[in-house]
Scaffold this motif. Structure first.
Motif, PDB file in Angstrom:
ATOM      1  N   LEU A 276       0.827  -1.205   0.000  1.00  0.00           N
ATOM      2  CA  LEU A 276       0.000   0.000   0.000  1.00  0.00           C
ATOM      3  C   LEU A 276       0.866   1.262   0.000  1.00  0.00           C
ATOM      4  O   LEU A 276       0.524   2.262  -0.640  1.00  0.00           O
ATOM      5  CB  LEU A 276      -0.928  -0.002   1.222  1.00  0.00           C
ATOM      6  CG  LEU A 276      -2.073  -1.015   1.170  1.00  0.00           C
ATOM      7  CD1 LEU A 276      -2.687  -1.198   2.554  1.00  0.00           C
ATOM      8  CD2 LEU A 276      -3.143  -0.586   0.169  1.00  0.00           C
TER       9      LEU A 276
ATOM     10  N   ILE B  99       1.967   1.923  -3.480  1.00  0.00           N
ATOM     11  CA  ILE B  99       0.857   2.276  -4.364  1.00  0.00           C
ATOM     12  C   ILE B  99       0.548   3.769  -4.302  1.00  0.00           C
ATOM     13  O   ILE B  99       0.096   4.356  -5.291  1.00  0.00           O
ATOM     14  CB  ILE B  99      -0.390   1.437  -4.009  1.00  0.00           C
ATOM     15  CG1 ILE B  99      -0.187  -0.007  -4.454  1.00  0.00           C
ATOM     16  CG2 ILE B  99      -1.650   1.995  -4.683  1.00  0.00           C
ATOM     17  CD1 ILE B  99      -1.244  -0.964  -3.953  1.00  0.00           C
TER      18      ILE B  99
ATOM     19  N   GLY C 238      -4.621  -1.482  -5.187  1.00  0.00           N
ATOM     20  CA  GLY C 238      -5.129  -0.146  -5.449  1.00  0.00           C
ATOM     21  C   GLY C 238      -6.576  -0.063  -5.863  1.00  0.00           C
ATOM     22  O   GLY C 238      -7.074   1.025  -6.129  1.00  0.00           O
TER      23      GLY C 238
ATOM     24  N   ALA D 203      -5.012   3.994  -1.010  1.00  0.00           N
ATOM     25  CA  ALA D 203      -3.707   3.711  -0.405  1.00  0.00           C
ATOM     26  C   ALA D 203      -3.347   4.660   0.732  1.00  0.00           C
ATOM     27  O   ALA D 203      -2.800   4.229   1.758  1.00  0.00           O
ATOM     28  CB  ALA D 203      -2.623   3.746  -1.482  1.00  0.00           C
TER      29      ALA D 203
END
Length: 278
Positions: free
Chosen positions: A67, A70, A169, A200
């Motif tokens: 995350l 992202i 995402g 994210a």
């Protein structure tokens, strides 16, 4: 937990794997709107396994680190698509609140479930996504226009929750939803790349909070976000995202979709095997 020092010969394959992961994730973020996480998470999971990171935090760390990468990748990807005028900004704005609600729910669940449960969630959904990519037809439609706002907001919340749990995402789900209702695939990919930003950023905050001061985490971890993994993957993902965006607007990528489906299926089976064999 402290990881034992590794020689350059031992560390080189891990660094090389992370470099390749970053490049592939960036291209996929731009090409498919998937944010790269659905590639990053399983690769990081394998790398963390080889590094000897405790299984209790291994999947949480892979998801949180994914995350983190992202955030940057999605920003670069949506900007590249925006230059081509393909992003539906009105849709993104209307989905922002329900996505945030879903991300909050998903992050709270991830904070309290076991690593095995989180791995099982990823493996199950990855297998379903692989089946859809491999056998789904571009001609499949549920309608010619997106459904009403209540349905859209419910779907956006589910996308946010599942994406936070999987470290992705949201494009994997959003693109399928939009194209099933007649949206142009390239517009769907472009718009979903923006959803990666909405998902994210709050999810990273949640994973940092959830893993704060966990004694099993390796060095250079901010909660369940490993800064070393981010440092190796994020810059290359950002570099490669525009390449994928350019390809998405230039060629048909059906063969790549099928290859990606195969990768997901193999990854899912490996995760299930590790769960049940362990």
């Amino acid at each position: 937990m402290q990881i034992e020092a590794m020689s350059l010969m031992e560390l080189a394959p891990f660094a090389a794997g992370l470099i390749v992961t970053g490049l592939v994730a960036g291209v996929l973020a731009g090409l498919l709107g998937v944010g790269g996480g659905i590639v990053i998470v399983p690769v990081l999971y394998q790398v963390f396994t080889l590094l000897g990171i405790d299984e209790a935090v291994r999947m949480h760390l892979a998801v949180g680190t994914s995350l983190g990468t992202i955030v940057l990748t999605s920003i670069r990807s949506v900007r590249a698509h925006a230059k081509k005028g393909a992003v539906d900004w009105d849709l993104l704005k209307s989905w922002a609140a329900p996505i945030l609600i879903g991300v909050t729910i998903g992050t709270l669940v991830a904070a309290y479930v076991s690593g095995d449960a989180l791995t099982g969630v990823f493996a199950t959904i990855a297998l379903l996504v692989a089946a859809n990519l491999a056998f789904g037809k571009e001609s499949w439609r549920l309608g010619t226009a997106l459904p009403g706002k209540p349905v859209q907001y419910s779907v956006a919340s589910v996308i946010g929750a599942l994406s936070a749990l999987m470290g992705i995402g949201g494009g994997t789900f959003a693109v399928s939803f939009m194209t099933l209702y007649g949206r142009n695939p390239r517009e769907a990919v472009a718009t979903s790349s923006g959803m990666g930003v909405l998902i994210a950023i709050p999810a990273v905050v949640g994973f940092v909070w959830a893993g704060w001061n966990d004694p099993l985490l390796p060095p250079f971890s901010l909660g369940y976000v490993n800064l070393v993994g981010m440092a190796l993957i994020a810059p290359l993902s950002v570099l490669a995202a525009p390449w994928g965006a350019a390809i998405a607007h230039a060629i048909s990528h059906k063969a790549l979709i099928r290859a990606f489906a195969f990768f997901l299926a193999v990854t899912s089976v490996q995760m299930f095997y590790r769960l049940f064999a362990g």
